[in-house]
Write a protein that holds these residues in place. Structure first.
Motif, PDB file in Angstrom:
ATOM      1  N   LEU A  10       0.810  -1.219   0.000  1.00 24.10           N
ATOM      2  CA  LEU A  10       0.000   0.000   0.000  1.00 24.10           C
ATOM      3  C   LEU A  10       0.848   1.276   0.000  1.00 24.10           C
ATOM      4  N   PRO A  11       2.004   1.338   0.699  1.00 25.39           N
ATOM      5  CA  PRO A  11       2.828   2.555   0.606  1.00 25.39           C
ATOM      6  C   PRO A  11       3.259   2.874  -0.829  1.00 25.39           C
ATOM      7  N   ILE A  12       3.632   1.854  -1.584  1.00 24.05           N
ATOM      8  CA  ILE A  12       4.007   2.080  -2.983  1.00 24.05           C
ATOM      9  C   ILE A  12       2.787   2.513  -3.781  1.00 24.05           C
ATOM     10  N   SER A  13       1.650   1.893  -3.499  1.00 30.97           N
ATOM     11  CA  SER A  13       0.421   2.261  -4.208  1.00 30.97           C
ATOM     12  C   SER A  13       0.061   3.723  -3.963  1.00 30.97           C
ATOM     13  N   LEU A  14       0.209   4.168  -2.719  1.00 28.03           N
ATOM     14  CA  LEU A  14      -0.125   5.561  -2.415  1.00 28.03           C
ATOM     15  C   LEU A  14       0.886   6.527  -3.024  1.00 28.03           C
ATOM     16  N   MET A  15       2.160   6.129  -3.100  1.00 31.31           N
ATOM     17  CA  MET A  15       3.134   6.987  -3.755  1.00 31.31           C
ATOM     18  C   MET A  15       2.792   7.154  -5.233  1.00 31.31           C
ATOM     19  N   VAL A  16       2.477   6.040  -5.887  1.00 35.43           N
ATOM     20  CA  VAL A  16       2.107   6.116  -7.294  1.00 35.43           C
ATOM     21  C   VAL A  16       0.772   6.839  -7.452  1.00 35.43           C
ATOM     22  N   GLY A  17      -0.133   6.624  -6.475  1.00 33.64           N
ATOM     23  CA  GLY A  17      -1.389   7.358  -6.495  1.00 33.64           C
ATOM     24  C   GLY A  17      -1.159   8.859  -6.361  1.00 33.64           C
ATOM     25  N   GLY A  18      -0.185   9.239  -5.523  1.00 31.07           N
ATOM     26  CA  GLY A  18       0.188  10.641  -5.431  1.00 31.07           C
ATOM     27  C   GLY A  18       0.684  11.181  -6.758  1.00 31.07           C
TER      28      GLY A  18
END
Length: 408
Positions: free
Chosen positions: A55-63
């Motif tokens: 999820l941290p990577i997902s949120l970074m890419v989501g950002g």
């Protein structure tokens, strides 16, 4: 301005800008392989449910997706330099918050830091477009390719910095995030030498360009976005799970870093000749080759979980991404008018990173929650590539069969 009217000064400026962007890709870009190596492992140690490890990577890419249009607007309004500085600011603040979260073992704060680091990733995505801004039509594919090749140095620097700093402090990964803060602060000085004119303020009688809906109806733009989206999303889908798979299959964390190093090298080494291949064979054939290599990467990964399978699959994954993504970027850069630049590039990166966000989120779920073992999870990740490769391949074939399009 046509290539024939470009002066020696214009060509020199284009080459100087490319040099600066190559250095930025190499130095600032080093934080990306560091993050992709450790964020999933850090998330796995902080999250209460292993399904949320990535999820941290997902949120970074989501950002990256959320910030794509605002960053594009800033660059269109105030120039590339301001937009790139905004990105390094986001990387600095995001890494600082993530570092604090690690000291508190707080997964929620860690997610916030990861999201803000997406601002840097979004701005880095515009390096390739900035390279094309002052380049002639002939130099443009090479300029984009050279800037992407700057990632070669980041592929070496990033994972090695991770290996050195990962256990430098009592709190795991803390030293690596502090290093990322330093990378952003130092790397921001590079943009002082960037010489890309700010877009002129529009006048009432200036061409307005097509709307986003009209742009998406352009066959070349639509297919370029689809192929860029699939190339990047599938690369991210597999790469995000790789450290979890390598460690889950019994190998050391440092070995996971070495596999990621090989992968990122493979992402950028071909950039030294991808531009030449595009100039000779055209974007469509290069993109098609990239999609085929991505499919081959999945086949190799499904053959077993020996160390050589990880290395070969991830090397092929990097090469396939390079051909597919640089080809799609070059196709897109030649398919719109200057007044449509900010609109097209922001829309493209919002769509691309939106799909990459979904891919990285799905990666953790497929890896940790789709079977009873790391082997089953790894197989599920690679099988998930099939429908998306089919989509991109079909769209590219459709474009090639259109009789009235100029070859791009």
């Amino acid at each position: 301005m046509s290539d024939a009217t470009l002066t020696t000064t214009d060509h020199s400026r284009a080459k100087r800008n490319v040099t600066i962007l190559v250095l930025a890709q190499a130095i600032l870009g080093a934080q990306m392989p560091m993050i992709f190596t450790m964020a999933g492992l850090a998330g796995q140690s902080l999250a209460s449910n292993p399904c949320w490890a990535t999820l941290p990577i997902s949120l970074m890419v989501g950002g990256s997706m959320v910030f794509a249009n605002p960053v594009s607007w800033v660059m269109q309004t105030y120039g590339r330099r301001v937009g790139f500085w905004l990105g390094t600011l986001g990387g600095t603040i995001g890494a600082a918050i993530s570092a604090y979260a690690l000291t508190q073992a707080d997964f929620t704060i860690f997610l916030l830091g990861s999201f803000l680091m997406g601002l840097y990733q979004s701005s880095q995505g515009f390096f390739r477009f900035a390279a094309a801004d002052t380049a002639s039509a002939e130099f443009r594919p090479k300029a984009i390719s050279y800037v992407m090749a700057g990632g070669l140095a980041s592929a070496v620097i990033g994972p090695q910095l991770f290996n050195v700093t990962n256990d430098a402090m009592v709190v795991p990964f803390l030293g690596a995030y502090l290093t990322i803060i330093a990378i952003n602060l130092l790397g921001s000085f590079l943009f002082l030498g960037l010489d890309i004119p700010k877009p002129p303020k529009p006048h009432v009688d200036d061409p307005k360009g097509r709307t986003r809906r009209e742009l998406l109806r352009d066959p070349v733009i639509a297919v370029a976005i689809i192929c860029g989206m699939v190339s990047y999303a599938l690369m991210n889908l597999v790469m995000t799970s790789t450290p979890l798979a390598v460690v889950g299959c019994g190998f050391e964390t440092d070995m996971a870093g070495n596999v990621v190093t090989a992968h990122v090298l493979a992402m950028f080494v071909p950039s030294f000749f991808t531009g030449h291949l595009i100039a000779r064979f055209g974007t469509r054939k290069v993109i098609a080759t990239g999609l085929a290599i991505l499919g081959l990467a999945g086949i190799v990964a499904l053959q077993g979980v020996e160390l050589e399978n990880f290395f070969i699959a991830l090397i092929l994954l990097g090469i396939g991404w390079n051909f597919g993504f640089i080809g799609a970027t070059t196709m897109l850069s030649g398919a719109h008018a200057p007044e449509e630049r900010g609109r097209v590039q922001g829309m493209n990166d919002m769509i691309v990173f939106g799909c990459v966000t979904i891919a990285s989120l799905a990666s953790g779920g497929l890896m940790n929650c789709s079977g009873g073992s790391a082997v089953e999870g790894w197989s599920a990740v690679n099988l998930a590539m099939v429908p998306f490769l089919a989509l991109a391949g079909a769209s590219l074939i459709w474009l090639m069969m259109r009789p009235h399009d100029d070859l791009v």
